[in-house]
Write a protein that holds these residues in place. Structure first.
Motif, PDB file in Angstrom:
ATOM      1  N   LYS A 264       0.806  -1.224   0.000  1.00 46.04           N
ATOM      2  CA  LYS A 264       0.000   0.000   0.000  1.00 46.04           C
ATOM      3  C   LYS A 264       0.839   1.274   0.000  1.00 46.04           C
ATOM      4  O   LYS A 264       0.295   2.375   0.063  1.00 46.04           O
ATOM      5  CB  LYS A 264      -0.929  -0.001   1.209  1.00 46.04           C
ATOM      6  CG  LYS A 264      -1.964  -1.104   1.149  1.00 46.04           C
ATOM      7  CD  LYS A 264      -2.892  -1.033   2.328  1.00 46.04           C
ATOM      8  CE  LYS A 264      -3.906  -2.172   2.263  1.00 46.04           C
ATOM      9  NZ  LYS A 264      -4.837  -2.123   3.377  1.00 46.04           N
ATOM     10  N   ALA A 265       2.142   1.166  -0.079  1.00 47.91           N
ATOM     11  CA  ALA A 265       3.029   2.323  -0.030  1.00 47.91           C
ATOM     12  C   ALA A 265       2.961   3.105  -1.333  1.00 47.91           C
ATOM     13  O   ALA A 265       3.010   2.526  -2.420  1.00 47.91           O
ATOM     14  CB  ALA A 265       4.456   1.879   0.246  1.00 47.91           C
ATOM     15  N   THR A 266       2.858   4.446  -1.222  1.00 49.29           N
ATOM     16  CA  THR A 266       2.760   5.290  -2.413  1.00 49.29           C
ATOM     17  C   THR A 266       3.710   6.481  -2.396  1.00 49.29           C
ATOM     18  O   THR A 266       3.775   7.211  -3.368  1.00 49.29           O
ATOM     19  CB  THR A 266       1.332   5.844  -2.562  1.00 49.29           C
ATOM     20  OG1 THR A 266       1.013   6.612  -1.401  1.00 49.29           O
ATOM     21  CG2 THR A 266       0.325   4.734  -2.751  1.00 49.29           C
ATOM     22  N   ALA A 267       4.440   6.678  -1.309  1.00 48.25           N
ATOM     23  CA  ALA A 267       5.284   7.870  -1.172  1.00 48.25           C
ATOM     24  C   ALA A 267       6.760   7.501  -1.125  1.00 48.25           C
ATOM     25  O   ALA A 267       7.127   6.359  -0.889  1.00 48.25           O
ATOM     26  CB  ALA A 267       4.913   8.623   0.097  1.00 48.25           C
ATOM     27  N   TYR A 268       7.591   8.519  -1.363  1.00 46.74           N
ATOM     28  CA  TYR A 268       9.027   8.364  -1.142  1.00 46.74           C
ATOM     29  C   TYR A 268       9.472   9.393  -0.116  1.00 46.74           C
ATOM     30  O   TYR A 268       8.834  10.414   0.081  1.00 46.74           O
ATOM     31  CB  TYR A 268       9.829   8.439  -2.435  1.00 46.74           C
ATOM     32  CG  TYR A 268       9.786   9.752  -3.180  1.00 46.74           C
ATOM     33  CD1 TYR A 268      10.730  10.740  -2.940  1.00 46.74           C
ATOM     34  CD2 TYR A 268       8.831   9.991  -4.164  1.00 46.74           C
ATOM     35  CE1 TYR A 268      10.720  11.937  -3.646  1.00 46.74           C
ATOM     36  CE2 TYR A 268       8.812  11.168  -4.869  1.00 46.74           C
ATOM     37  CZ  TYR A 268       9.752  12.143  -4.606  1.00 46.74           C
ATOM     38  OH  TYR A 268       9.733  13.324  -5.302  1.00 46.74           O
ATOM     39  N   HIS A 269      10.573   9.083   0.570  1.00 44.71           N
ATOM     40  CA  HIS A 269      11.001   9.849   1.732  1.00 44.71           C
ATOM     41  C   HIS A 269      12.433  10.341   1.581  1.00 44.71           C
ATOM     42  O   HIS A 269      13.267   9.674   0.963  1.00 44.71           O
ATOM     43  CB  HIS A 269      10.887   8.976   2.986  1.00 44.71           C
ATOM     44  CG  HIS A 269       9.527   8.376   3.140  1.00 44.71           C
ATOM     45  ND1 HIS A 269       8.541   8.956   3.881  1.00 44.71           N
ATOM     46  CD2 HIS A 269       8.981   7.247   2.609  1.00 44.71           C
ATOM     47  CE1 HIS A 269       7.445   8.218   3.815  1.00 44.71           C
ATOM     48  NE2 HIS A 269       7.689   7.166   3.052  1.00 44.71           N
TER      49      HIS A 269
END
Length: 74
Positions: A34-39
């Motif tokens: 479910k991950a959709t972002a980058y950090h």
């Protein structure tokens, strides 16, 4: 008006050129389903609930994946 038009015509191609920075900048992603972002940082609290693995990856690759920036660290 002519000067503005000429300036725009000369600067527009320069703005669209890739500088190569994206290939050298590393960001972090969660490999969970479910991950959709980058950090920006591996210690970002947005990665605390990662159900997968945290991986370091280039900014260019992340953009190809269609991920968005983290709202906490960016």
């Amino acid at each position: 008006m002519k000067k503005l038009l000429l300036l725009t015509l000369f600067c527009l191609p320069l703005l669209s050129m890739s500088t190569g920075i994206e290939k050298t900048v590393s960001v972090y992603i969660c490999t969970g389903p479910k991950a959709t972002a980058y950090h920006a940082s591996k210690e970002c609290r947005g990665l605390n609930r990662c159900s997968g693995e945290v991986k370091e990856i280039s900014l260019a690759d992340v953009k190809e994946m269609g991920r968005r920036t983290c709202k906490i660290c960016y």
